[in-house]
Write a protein that holds these residues in place. Structure first.
Motif, mmCIF file in Angstrom:
data_model
loop_
_atom_site.group_PDB
_atom_site.id
_atom_site.type_symbol
_atom_site.label_atom_id
_atom_site.label_comp_id
_atom_site.label_asym_id
_atom_site.label_seq_id
_atom_site.Cartn_x
_atom_site.Cartn_y
_atom_site.Cartn_z
ATOM 1 N N LYS A 1 0.729 -1.162 -0.167
ATOM 2 C CA LYS A 1 0.014 0.057 -0.137
ATOM 3 C C LYS A 1 0.926 1.429 -0.032
ATOM 4 O O LYS A 1 1.892 1.564 0.887
ATOM 5 C CB LYS A 1 -1.077 0.061 1.162
ATOM 6 C CG LYS A 1 -2.183 1.061 0.985
ATOM 7 C CD LYS A 1 -3.097 0.788 2.238
ATOM 8 C CE LYS A 1 -4.227 1.649 1.864
ATOM 9 N NZ LYS A 1 -5.346 1.426 2.969
ATOM 10 N N ALA B 1 -0.109 2.300 -13.843
ATOM 11 C CA ALA B 1 -0.815 1.436 -12.893
ATOM 12 C C ALA B 1 -0.883 2.570 -11.738
ATOM 13 O O ALA B 1 -0.147 2.849 -10.966
ATOM 14 C CB ALA B 1 0.196 0.479 -12.356
ATOM 15 N N PHE C 1 -1.825 2.831 -8.817
ATOM 16 C CA PHE C 1 -1.851 2.138 -7.550
ATOM 17 C C PHE C 1 -1.893 2.876 -6.132
ATOM 18 O O PHE C 1 -1.885 2.394 -4.935
ATOM 19 C CB PHE C 1 -0.916 0.735 -7.383
ATOM 20 C CG PHE C 1 0.514 1.567 -7.419
ATOM 21 C CD1 PHE C 1 1.255 1.981 -6.452
ATOM 22 C CD2 PHE C 1 1.078 1.126 -8.738
ATOM 23 C CE1 PHE C 1 2.527 2.475 -6.547
ATOM 24 C CE2 PHE C 1 2.717 1.787 -8.978
ATOM 25 C CZ PHE C 1 3.078 2.595 -7.788
ATOM 26 N N LYS D 1 -4.967 3.993 -2.437
ATOM 27 C CA LYS D 1 -6.453 3.334 -2.636
ATOM 28 C C LYS D 1 -6.885 2.831 -1.383
ATOM 29 O O LYS D 1 -6.078 2.861 -0.247
ATOM 30 C CB LYS D 1 -6.105 1.683 -3.307
ATOM 31 C CG LYS D 1 -5.500 2.193 -4.800
ATOM 32 C CD LYS D 1 -6.617 2.652 -5.556
ATOM 33 C CE LYS D 1 -6.403 2.602 -7.027
ATOM 34 N NZ LYS D 1 -7.102 3.439 -7.869
ATOM 35 N N THR E 1 -3.286 -3.470 -2.443
ATOM 36 C CA THR E 1 -3.014 -3.669 -3.609
ATOM 37 C C THR E 1 -2.006 -4.700 -3.926
ATOM 38 O O THR E 1 -1.274 -4.720 -2.937
ATOM 39 C CB THR E 1 -2.604 -2.388 -4.562
ATOM 40 O OG1 THR E 1 -1.636 -1.526 -3.649
ATOM 41 C CG2 THR E 1 -3.621 -1.458 -4.721
ATOM 42 N N THR F 1 -0.785 -7.018 -12.106
ATOM 43 C CA THR F 1 -1.203 -6.227 -10.955
ATOM 44 C C THR F 1 -2.727 -6.639 -10.447
ATOM 45 O O THR F 1 -3.476 -7.023 -11.202
ATOM 46 C CB THR F 1 -1.051 -4.783 -11.212
ATOM 47 O OG1 THR F 1 -2.088 -4.387 -12.496
ATOM 48 C CG2 THR F 1 0.265 -4.021 -11.346
ATOM 49 N N ILE G 1 -4.731 -3.908 -8.694
ATOM 50 C CA ILE G 1 -5.006 -2.818 -8.053
ATOM 51 C C ILE G 1 -6.397 -2.256 -8.038
ATOM 52 O O ILE G 1 -6.727 -1.093 -7.683
ATOM 53 C CB ILE G 1 -4.149 -1.748 -8.586
ATOM 54 C CG1 ILE G 1 -4.428 -1.578 -10.243
ATOM 55 C CG2 ILE G 1 -2.600 -2.190 -8.411
ATOM 56 C CD1 ILE G 1 -3.496 -0.467 -11.025
#
Length: 332
Positions: free
Chosen positions: A96, A181, A183, A186, A190, A205, A207
């Protein structure tokens, strides 16, 4: 009233149950290796993490391992202290990346499979040059150099110890491949998957919180030696983020028994598909803008400039001739 189950039926049910367990365990053709994995609870006896060493600003908690806090100029890393002699493998990183920055943040983290370990440096917290494989999870919002992708960005670099990571171009001159990506920040955890099987490197991924892998890129013609170490490092500079690792799960991929066993590769990392390093052009006097104008786009711009200069020249001539005619009329 008790129900009597025949002994034979009991044995049949038990056998079916055992078969189901075996099928569920092995039908994926891989299995987890604990010596290269990192899962909760992290701490063993004392304050150490079994099979892992950590350094820099890394902080171990009950729920995550924070490589760097959301503060400037921090470096943290965690390294597996058991060399990997598995020829085909897959590693899943649950992570994360989050922080208070809305438009400015950085720098990111990297997953390593390298000959060297526990060396602090300026490439996402690790030493440069390195020997091995790096997967860069670059979040630096104010990206460097002339390239046409947005951040966050995932890329791979293979190094035999002779290359250096070019910060001014975010490593685009030495990357194997990459993908965008999103990521960061969030509300859920992820994941990134790095798979190396039969000389092919595949990065995927998860994500979007869909419990399924999405392809990022795949590169064939990759030769990774055995005996290297896995690690995860992160760094912040003028911009910062929290870089957290929740788990590292390593899986040994089961080879096809019908194919002959190849000897373990112990040479230097190789990539037949990697582009030759290109000379970097410094971003000065508008070179950043011109760097994206290549091929036919640059030709169109040149043609338009020539037409524009020609039109201005013709307009100038017409205006000059008009002025000459007006001056002659006043003379007469």
């Amino acid at each position: 009233m008790a129900v009597h189950v025949p002994r034979r039926a009991t044995w049949i049910i038990l056998c079916q149950f055992l078969l189901a367990l075996v099928a569920g365990e092995w039908n994926t053709k891989d299995y987890q290796r604990r010596e290269h994995s990192l899962v909760k609870p992290y701490q063993g006896s004392g304050m150490g993490v079994p099979q892992w060493d950590f350094m820099g600003s890394t902080m171990v908690t009950n729920n995550y391992i924070r490589l760097t806090p959301d503060r400037q100029s921090k470096i943290g890393a965690i390294w597996n202290n058991v060399p990997c002699f598995v020829p085909n493998w897959e590693i899943h990183i649950q992570f994360k990346v989050h922080g208070s920055g809305k438009t400015l943040f950085g720098d990111g983290f990297a997953v390593w499979y390298t000959k060297e370990r526990m060396k602090i440096g300026n490439v996402f917290g690790n030493a440069d040059p390195f020997t091995g494989l790096a997967i860069f999870m670059d979040t630096y919002s104010n990206h460097n150099g002339p390239h046409n992708h947005n951040h966050p960005y995932i890329s791979a670099m293979l190094n035999n110890g002779s290359l250096t990571y070019d910060h001014d171009t975010d490593g685009t001159h030495t990357q194997l491949s990459g993908c965008e990506a999103q990521f960061r920040n969030k509300d859920y955890d992820t994941y990134v998957s790095i798979r190396y099987e039969r000389n092919t490197l595949t990065v995927s991924t998860d994500i979007d919180n869909k419990s399924g892998w999405k392809d990022c890129f795949s590169v064939s013609g990759i030769k990774l030696p055995v005996g290297y170490y896995f690690g995860v490092s992160a760094a912040t500079g003028d911009l910062a983020d929290n870089h957290d690792v929740m788990s590292v799960k390593f899986y040994e991929l089961d080879d096809d028994d019908s194919s002959p066993k190849a000897p373990l590769y112990t040479g230097l990392p190789e990539a037949s598909a990697m582009e030759a390093p290109r000379d970097r052009v410094d971003d000065n006097k508008g070179s950043y803008l011109l760097g994206n104008l290549t091929g036919w786009k640059l030709l169109v711009i040149i043609i338009l400039l020539v037409i524009g200069v020609g039109v201005c020249f013709m307009v100038g001539i017409i205006i000059f001739q008009k002025q000459q005619e007006n001056s002659r009329k006043r003379f007469y």
